[in-house]
Design an enzyme around this catalytic site. Structure first.
Site, short mmCIF file in Angstrom:
data_model
loop_
_atom_site.label_atom_id
_atom_site.label_comp_id
_atom_site.label_asym_id
_atom_site.label_seq_id
_atom_site.Cartn_x
_atom_site.Cartn_y
_atom_site.Cartn_z
CG ASP A 58 -1.70 1.22 1.47
OD1 ASP A 58 -1.64 2.13 0.62
OD2 ASP A 58 -2.40 1.30 2.51
CE LYS A 61 -1.86 6.90 -3.46
NZ LYS A 61 -2.36 5.99 -2.41
CD GLU A 92 -5.18 3.60 -2.66
OE1 GLU A 92 -6.09 4.34 -2.26
OE2 GLU A 92 -4.03 4.01 -2.91
CG ASP A 133 -9.31 5.18 1.97
OD1 ASP A 133 -8.91 5.66 3.03
OD2 ASP A 133 -8.55 4.74 1.09
#
Ligand code: AMP
Length: 609
Positions: free
Chosen positions: A16, A78, A177, A199
């Site tokens: 991850d 990211k 994800e 999330d």
């Protein structure tokens, strides 16, 4: 006789690669386990510090150095990977380190006199994850499955893959994800259903709706907020603490208050009240200390509007998926901030369903990636897992229309081949232009790239046979190949678009395609009819050179031909053009078994190939 040793299972880890934290996991029994460092910590902060002494720190030490070297400490990389400098303009303002535009408008992080690509920085994080995993496992790790948000486009996925390669990892699959999180919760595709993956991390919020059907996971919709998360909860508590202190802009004090706020918040997830005793020692404003008690209901009242914003996104995602809340079968929680009781309670109240809470929300994505990694390693053949591409992929054809070869939501890997031809006599090269999107005309789609196929034999229009193959591999990377069938001349392109799409853009493109469906249909029809009329004119003209017809028939055909040619020049609408084509067909068709009708039909057939 001796027992032959069991074939050692192939090792593929799940990673991850998060905005805030990264971690690795491996398959263990029916589930998976995370890989921890010597201190038993699974989470590696996704932070890289290039210290002035030339040392590079990654993870916890880098995070600790952020306060002393804010301009040399890179976090949230990211948010930049696979995007252009132009696109991250706004993001850049929020970052304390310097981001400049490099070659092809790609962003570079400037540290001293060295520029770093987001891929390089991500690879440093991945190297740390790899080393931690190797230490935990006592063996070398070479292969991995790396997760990305469902809304990452091809460029962002490819850049993530490149980062893995730079880190010495062969990335077998880029996995969504939410799909990974669902897998971690045992939603393994053996039962059909619809999952809502919520999330909420430190700085980002994503909600995805997944359809699980026949073992295939499809992302039906995504929504979210790239700047909403637990950090915002901390900020509200930090403000509360700061109100008890003299006004200050001392970065040490602000950082310490932030840390204290986070600790208060975490304690309020388990207790109704939390106390804080904070002694900041001697600062420029004097000796600073404070103590206060915060109740959970106070905290909840403060964060309620933020939680509501996430719920609004959930509503939108469900609506975008074409579903109602009562059609959701599972609710999956990901991200540390889903431990906040109010978040769970509000989500449950809205959906009428109890969210799954059995898996640590910080670890769920890595655990799911590990399960998928093991499937790809070939150690578990019970599970087939596929992902889908978010937007259709196609080729521009005559007149600016787009012919879609791979449709949105096709599961990957996938490959489609179609045959095309030239539009002009003696054409020896064709331009192939590739688009992404749901609209009918190329001007409304997203240009992905173009290339030229040369070496086509000079033949009348419509005769060369060019096979075009669109192949999307398991990582979502597109390769387009064009091959002239007679000569074998071939050219191809691998699409790594330099401009990423934002999630908002994907959504906008989908929305626009629905909004404009009617107008697009009309425009597309106009182009198709026009192409057909042009081909008919060309075909009939050619046939007339060969045919020996009585003068009255020649006159009738020439008259209809001229009329149609005139309509083309006048850019007549589809209806009128169709009528012109019908008229021409009538005069050629009445000549039974005549050379004209067969020649025209032949020419037309070839044009349409
Ligand atoms: P992630 O980005 O998924 O690692 O989530 C990190 C966020 O989760 C941070 O804002 C943490 O403060 C928050 N967090 C972690 N544990 C808890 C907890 N027990 N209660 C509330 N928030 C938490």
């Amino acid at each position: 006789m001796t027992n032959s040793p069991a074939t050692p299972a192939r090792l593929v880890v799940g990673i991850d690669l998060g905005t805030t934290n990264s971690l690795a996991a491996v398959r263990a029994g029916k589930g998976a386990r995370v890989l921890r460092d010597q201190d038993g910590e699974p989470l590696i902060p996704s932070v890289v510090c290039f210290a002035p002494d030339g040392q590079t720190h990654v993870g916890r030490t880098a995070k600790a150095l952020r306060l002393t070297h804010p301009d040399r400490t890179v976090f949230s990389i990211k948010r930049l990977i696979g995007r252009s400098a132009r696109e991250i303009g706004e993001e850049k303002q929020r970052l304390p380190y310097t981001v400049v535009a490099g070659e092809r408008d790609l962003p570079r992080v400037q540290i001293g006199d060295r520029n770093w690509t987001p891929e390089e920085i991500s690879s440093l994080i991945l190297q740390k994850v790899k080393a931690t995993a190797e230490q935990a496992l006592g063996q070398v790790v070479r292969e991995a499955v790396v997760t990305v948000p469902a809304w990452f486009d091809d460029a962002q996925r490819q850049a993530t893959k490149d980062a893995a390669t730079l880190a010495g990892l062969d990335c077998l699959r880029i996995l969504n994800e939410p799909t990974a999180a669902a897998l971690a919760y045992g939603i393994d595709g053996t039962r059909d259903g619809t999952a809502l993956v919520y999330d909420l991390g430190g700085g980002t919020f994503d909600v995805s709706i997944l359809r699980i059907e026949d073992g295939v996971f499809r992302v039906l919709s995504t929504a979210g907020d790239t700047h909403l998360g637990g950090d915002d909860f901390d900020e509200l508590l930090a403000q509360r603490i700061l109100r008890t202190l003299p006004t200050t802009s001392d970065p040490y004090v602000l950082q310490a208050v932030r840390a204290a706020a986070e600790s208060l918040k975490i304690r309020l997830s388990d207790a109704e009240t939390a106390e804080l005793q904070l002694d900041l020692g001697e600062r420029s404003a004097g000796h600073l200390s404070t103590s206060l008690t915060v109740t959970r209901s106070e905290f909840e009242a403060a964060i309620a509007p933020l939680v509501q914003r996430t719920l609004d996104c959930v509503q939108r995602a469900v609506k975008d998926a074409g579903l109602r809340l009562d059609q959701i079968s599972d609710i999956v929680l990901v991200g540390g901030s889903t431990r906040v009781p109010l978040v769970r309670a509000r989500l449950q109240a809205m959906t009428g369903k109890v969210p799954h809470t059995g898996v640590d929300p910080d670890l769920a994505v890595a655990l799911g990636a590990a399960i998928q990694a093991d499937v790809l390693a070939g150690n578990d053949r019970s599970l087939l897992l596929l992902d889908v591409i978010p937007l259709s992929l196609g080729l521009e054809t005559l007149g600016g229309a787009v012919q879609k070869l791979i449709l949105r939501n096709s599961t990957i890997p996938t490959s489609v081949t179609e045959e095309f031809s030239t539009g002009v006599d003696n054409q020896t090269a064709v331009d192939l232009t590739i688009y992404q999107g749901e609209r009918e005309l190329s001007k409304d789609c997203r240009l992905l790239g173009h290339f030229k196929l040369r070496g086509i034999p000079p033949l009348p229009a419509g005769l060369p046979r060019i096979a075009v193959t669109f192949l999307v591999d398991a990582d979502g990377v597109l390769r387009v190949t064009a091959r002239e069938q007679r000569t074998g001349a071939q050219a191809s392109i691998q699409i790594v678009p330099s401009f990423g799409l934002t999630r908002e853009e994907v959504r906008r493109m989908m929305f626009e395609s629905i909004e404009n469906a009617q107008a697009d249909y009309v425009a597309r029809e106009q182009i198709d009819v026009r192409n057909k009329a042009e081909a008919m004119v060309r075909g009939t003209q050619k046939a007339m050179l060969l045919a020996e017809l009585p003068p009255d028939q020649t006159y009738a055909v020439q008259k209809a031909l001229k009329a149609l040619a005139k309509l083309l020049v006048a850019n007549a609408n589809a209806e009128t053009l169709k009528h012109g084509c019908d008229e021409l067909t009538k005069v050629t068709a009445t000549i039974a078994d005549d050379v004209i009708s067969s020649a025209v039909t032949k020419a037309l057939r070839e044009e349409e190939r």
